[in-house]
Design an enzyme around this catalytic site. Structure first.
Site, PDB file in Angstrom:
ATOM      1  N   HIS A  74      25.579   7.597 -23.210  1.00 50.87           N
ATOM      2  CA  HIS A  74      25.784   6.671 -22.087  1.00 50.87           C
ATOM      3  C   HIS A  74      24.782   6.887 -20.957  1.00 50.87           C
ATOM      4  CE1 HIS A  74      29.679   4.817 -23.180  1.00 50.87           C
ATOM      5  NE2 HIS A  74      29.894   5.948 -23.824  1.00 50.87           N
TER       6      HIS A  74
ATOM      7  N   GLU B 193      24.322   4.948 -18.476  1.00 49.71           N
ATOM      8  CA  GLU B 193      24.889   4.472 -17.207  1.00 49.71           C
ATOM      9  C   GLU B 193      25.794   5.517 -16.560  1.00 49.71           C
ATOM     10  OE1 GLU B 193      26.160   3.989 -20.076  1.00 49.71           O
ATOM     11  OE2 GLU B 193      28.273   3.371 -20.025  1.00 49.71           O
TER      12      GLU B 193
ATOM     13  N   CYS C 207      26.927   2.579 -26.871  1.00 48.25           N
ATOM     14  CA  CYS C 207      28.162   3.063 -27.493  1.00 48.25           C
ATOM     15  C   CYS C 207      28.843   1.941 -28.282  1.00 48.25           C
ATOM     16  CB  CYS C 207      29.071   3.658 -26.416  1.00 48.25           C
ATOM     17  SG  CYS C 207      30.392   4.686 -27.076  1.00 48.25           S
TER      18      CYS C 207
END
Ligand code: ADP
Ligand code: MG
Lengths: 222, 739, 79, 79
Positions: free
Chosen positions: A196, A198, A86
């Protein structure tokens, strides 16, 4: 695998990256301050999501000038792995570690939602544990994710199999050229992506499609 | 000693002080105040800071429970959530600035409430927002919706705090006064909670954060002769938010709080330096001496008056232990923030302000706090409408349903929440779109359930019953996900309290909140009042927004509204009498806002909430939705759409007719789904517990909603209506962004 | 010395903000409005009296930070 | 006719972006940089040949849409 997460002023996914790395690698990543000029000895450097410097002027622009970015470049030049997520992707393009630019989303709105992508390239340390063409869902959360590069650059990215993740047709959240969600550098040790990974390493949070990305790195770097 | 400006009656009036208030000031001071002192009185005695119209009544609210660690009176309230953890939360309005400049008004509202929470030592972990706009056809509405939503996202997203829910309503009563209420929930360790009492003398007072500019100094006071000359442009009363600086301020404050250097700390909110220093001195029983020459300034030639009244954002005031200045300064320098020692605590209980070698204010702090006016304004109760209005029994049920789920107040808010980062911090285990949002306590299995609720049309019809309903609905939303409701924060939005009928609404609403919170053991730990929401004498509907927090022990045992499996039995819990007064059905289908607000039975709320919560905690039910706007059929539709699983249902357990059965808004009700054998056991338990219930249908394989005697509608049709309105409305005119 | 820097998108780079503004203006009844492009203007106070030096410094600032030359072009104005 | 509209924050209004840019430029060693303010520049193609009419229309556009006059001021340039 030893890793580091760079913390810029107003990074805000630094802890999320830390949590995921800890969970999947079993060891705490080093948290590195943007003002430092050296990196600890690590295999992977993560540039996390967030709003470095408020994303004022342009997303990632001021962060690309941080002292630590010289060390990140040196790390990449030596073949070290760098993952930009990002805002981290934006920092990588602003630093010219990756080609192109991330412009304002085509509909001018910040967008947070899960998006479906295909894994386009598995010959990479970041994606070897995925199947080619596999459909995965990661959340996005950004206002400037509209990938832009001139046609020649885009053709070259495609020709060299450096487009790693692509939004499924019809699910492009930002107007990105050729539905590009994530790309590799020429030497394939630097990857940037807008969604994302994560945030999808725990079934409670809506999926585990991000796990294989970190496991790919662990396998590649062990 | 003071540079004298004659304090004329006109100047007093410009400062919003009445003649009687000014006489009281003369008494308290024993002399004529200086201009700076007058400015300080004007902000400290304002409705906003002193709660002078509501304070007397707010005392009736219950604020205590064994788990309340800090009730109203500090920057935010604090509750015990076990294991040494504390949840800190508050809700606050930024209504007027958001009407003038929606992006910045909403953004700085978010920034302000976050500071209230992190100044107490908490890391903000979730944001909510309760928004009320004018009718969709009003020429300003679209622009305001767009700006407010972008502003909330612009600030909250940059801070990296997930915005996990809220409310949006449209009604013509808000045409001239929109409401933007934001709630922040933070997480702290119980032994690391910071208060604002500046105890002790001789301690350094430090200023941290952004520089002070001429932001938000009240326009009326600028008209006085002294300030006319220099201003080439009319000074704006709207502040610009700087979320980047706030993010640094958050991290720097938390870093400083990890040391033991702080005695007291307080954000500079409304009335900036004035209220923060006066409140800290007041709570600490000490005095404060400030030297304004040391205040970091953004503009040249600022006067003492301007500095004391500036509402520049992203600033904090702290009192440190002596000798810790260098340690604190190093932290703020690292984060590239301004830091300055601007004063010292004293034992005089006076606020003394110096500027350019002169004393510009010297006043007893109690005059600003304890001695601030408290009014018992006259109030009149308005008779509440009674009765259950008639309806046309021949209208087709399912086309009405489609109209309702696609109505502005009822359709999906996806367009809104997708502009908020609701997944950052990787703990959002229940995302927007359900009853309450749930965020996990980082690194544990505990979760906090959060909701905001109020139904203004009920409050308009009957302020007391409506306020009870707001508390009850918040309670229900928390129970519906499987959490134990712990405490509430309120945001009382009303019109002009100097009108007896408005004051009557305020008093009744406070009584209603108090009664409900007492019955549900659900104390009020913080809150905010926003009065004078009127334009041209037209007030808003009484809107006492309730924000609530609950605790669940294990986030793996949580319910969501989505149907999860085919062939499950659906049970309706609670008594269905078919109350159509003030219902969405009546308004959207029959075009009438009419009748009594639904009565609230607090004993039933408590019993039903606890029954449902126990089933979820035991892991026996994972599908639950409370019934509110639109009643049973709307709830079933939302459950079906969320899970993409259809169902069939019919009138059961009652003689109520189909329309009131399916669309009535009787309170204290839930719909749950579970496998048939499990549901048999649950029925038995409900019977044993004396809880009214009925099996109303079951989930099925077809992607449809089938209602006995009324036919069938495809989920795709319902979804198109439900998801369609917001994006279509907002797309009608593209509004270019501010940045 | 005061300087003004304009940073605008290169021709050929799509400008959604400009497009949205143009659309909104047409929607408001300003029919004479054709293409619209939006850029940034950055005003700087420079403690520098030599125009040539100022221009050289500003060029560097643009190349390094103020503009992303992959997508943007810049103009410098001394005043 | 082509027109350029500048929209900048009023004096005294905090400009977080300008502040951050100035800070970054100083950090990069451009010591001569003092205050920095950032604004927008909007370039418009107008199908209008009468300068007076164009200016009147642009003023309206600014008041209605392009500038938020609560915090911003604007300048119009015809070219
Ligand atoms: N302003 C908003 N921001 C984010 N989410 C919102 C907002 N308004 C409504 N929502 C979400 O939409 C869902 C439906 O809202 P609402 O109908 O008010 O719920 P309920 O009736 O259960 O109180 C909830 O999950 C709520 O949090
Ligand atoms: Mg609900």
């Amino acid at each position: 695998m030893k890793s580091a997460v760079v913390v810029f002023p107003a990074s805000n996914c630094d802890r999320d990256a830390q949590t995921a790395l800890k969970q999947l690698t079993g060891r705490d990543p080093h948290m590195v301050w943007h003002g430092d000029s050296a990196l600890p000895s690590v295999d992977l450097v993560v540039l996390p999501g967030g709003f470095s410097y408020g994303d004022y002027l342009r997303s990632g622009a001021m962060a690309s000038q941080s002292a630590i970015m010289r060390a990140v470049k040196a790390h990449a030049d030596k073949g070290g792995m760098v993952l930009g997520i990002c805002n981290g992707f934006q920092v990588l393009t602003e630093s010219h570690l990756l080609p192109g630019a991330l412009m304002r989303n085509a509909d001018l709105k910040f967008v947070c939602r899960p998006v479906a992508m295909t894994v386009e390239e598995t010959q990479s340390a970041f994606t070897r544990k995925y199947d080619k063409g596999q459909r995965v869902v990661f959340p996005v959360a950004h206002g400037d994710g509209n990938y832009f590069a001139d046609e020649a650059t885009l053709d070259r990215l495609e020709g060299e199999n450096r487009v790693v993740f692509r939004y499924v047709e019809g699910d492009n959240p930002n107007g990105s050229a050729r539905n590009i969600a994530g790309i590799l550098n020429e030497t394939r040790n630097v990857m940037g992506l807008m969604p994302h990974p994560e945030r999808v390493v725990d079934p409670l949070l809506g999926g585990t499609d991000g796990v294989a990305l970190f496991q790919s790195l662990i396998e590649a770097l062990s | 000693m003071f540079s004298m400006t004659a304090i004329t009656p006109a100047l007093v009036k410009d400062h919003g002080l009445s003649e009687a208030e000014y006489r009281r000031i003369l008494e308290l001071m024993g002399r004529e105040p200086s201009l700076v002192e007058l400015g300080i009185f004007s902000v400290m005695w304002s409705e906003h800071c002193s709660y002078k119209s509501t304070r007397f009544h707010l005392r009736r609210l219950p604020t205590k429970a064994p788990w309340v660690l800090q009730g109203p009176g500090e920057n935010a309230g604090v509750i015990d959530i076990g294991d040494g953890d504390a949840a800190i939360f508050k809700m606050e309005s930024h209504n007027h600035p958001s009407f003038i400049e929606p992006y910045q008004g909403a953004a700085t509202g978010v920034g302000g409430i976050m500071r209230d929470v992190f100044t107490m030592g908490a890391r903000p972990i979730a944001m909510m927002n309760a928004l009320r706009f004018g009718e969709p056809s009003h020429p300003k509405t679209r622009h305001l919706v767009d700006g407010v939503v972008r502003g909330i996202g612009g600030y909250g997203n940059c801070m990296g705090v997930p915005t996990v829910g809220g409310e949006v309503n449209f009604h013509r009563c808000y045409n001239g006064n929109i409401l933007v209420n934001a709630m922040c929930v933070g997480l702290a360790h119980q032994d690391k909670i910071f208060l604002s009492a500046a105890k002790g003398a001789g301690n350094p007072v430090v200023y941290i954060g952004s520089k002070t500019g001429r932001d938000g100094i009240h326009g009326a006071t600028m008209a006085s002769a002294e300030f006319d000359d220099a201003s080439e442009e009319k000074r704006p009363t709207v502040q610009v938010g700087d979320p980047f600086t706030e993010k640094l301020l958050l991290e720097a404050c938390l870093e400083l709080m990890a040391t033991d250097a702080i005695i007291a700390i307080q954000d500079m909110g409304a009335a900036g330096l004035t209220s923060s220093s006066a409140e800290m001195g007041d709570k600490g029983g000490s005095g404060i001496e400030l030297n304004l020459d040391r205040v970091p300034q953004r503009e040249e030639g600022m006067t003492a008056y301007e500095m004391m009244l500036s509402e520049s954002q992203e600033r904090m005031l702290a009192v440190l232990k002596p000798g810790r200045e260098a340690q604190a300064e190093a932290i703020f320098r690292k984060w590239e923030l301004d830091f300055a020692v601007i004063g010292i605590t004293t034992d005089t209980k006076r606020l003394v302000v110096k500027h350019k070698g002169q004393v510009v204010a010297d006043m007893p702090i109690t005059a600003l706090s304890d001695e601030a006016p408290v009014y018992q304004r006259p109030y009149a109760a308005r008779p509440a409408p009674a009765g259950n209005p008639a309806y046309d029994a021949k209208r087709p049920l399912l086309s009405s349903l489609k109209t309702i789920v696609g109505a502005p107040d009822m359709c999906s808010r996806r367009w809104v929440w997708e502009q908020y980062d609701y997944t950052v911090m990787t703990d959002t285990v229940q995302q927007p779109g359900g009853d309450a949002a749930v965020v996990r306590v980082h690194g544990s299995n505990k979760g906090l359930a959060i909701t905001t609720d109020v139904t203004p049309r009920y409050c308009k019809a009957d302020p007391k019953e409506g306020a009870k309903q707001a508390v009850a609905e918040a309670w229900r939303n928390i129970c519906a996900v499987g959490a134990k409701p712990l405490a509430v924060t309120d945001n009382l939005n009303f019109g002009n309290p100097q009108k007896p009928e408005i004051m009557g609404e305020i008093v009744a609403a406070i009584d209603g909140i108090g009664e409900a919170c007492r019955a549900l053991d659900f104390p009020v730990i913080s809150g905010n009042c926003s009065l004078y929401n009127e334009t041209n004498g037209e007030g808003i509907f009484p809107t006492p927004a309730i924000g609530a927090v609950g605790l669940m022990g294990d986030v793996h045992r949580m319910a969501t509204i989505a149907f999860k499996r085919e062939g499950e039995a659906i049970m309706l819990i609670g008594d269905t009498r078919g109350h159509l007064g003030q219902s969405i059905y009546l308004r959207e289908i029959e075009g009438r806002e009419q009748g009594a607000a639904p009565p609230v039975d607090l004993a039933a709320e408590k019993a039903h909430g606890e029954f449902v919560r126990r089933l979820i905690e035991q892991g026996r039910v994972d599908t639950c939705h409370d019934l509110s706007d639109g009643g049973l059929l709307v709830a079933l539709s939302e459950m079906a759409l969320a899970g993409d699983i259809g169902c069939e249902a019919g009138v059961a357990g009652t003689t109520v007719e189909a329309i009131p059965f399916f669309f009535g808004e009787d309170q204290a009700r839930y719909a749950i789904a579970a496998p048939v054998e499990e549901m048999n056991r649950i029925e038995q338990e409900a019977r044993d517990a004396g809880i009214i219930h009925a099996i109303v249908g079951k989930t099925h394989a077809a992607k449809t909603l089938r209602i006995a005697g009324a036919g069938e509608i495809a989920l795709a049709d319902l979804r198109a209506a439900h998801e369609g309105w917001f994006p279509a409305y907002m797309a009608k005119e593209e509004v270019p962004p501010v940045n | 010395m005061k300087a003004r820097v304009f940073v605008t998108l290169k021709n050929g780079v799509l400008d959604p903000q400009g497009k949205a503004i143009g659309h909104a203006l047409n929607g408001l009844g300003f029919d004479s409005v054709g293409e619209v492009r939006q850029g940034k203007v950055i005003d700087l106070d420079l403690h520098e009296s030599d125009a040539q030096k100022a221009r050289a410094a500003l060029t560097q600032m643009c190349e390094k930070l103020l503009a992303n030359t992959v997508i943007e072009k810049y103009e410098i104005e001394l005043r």
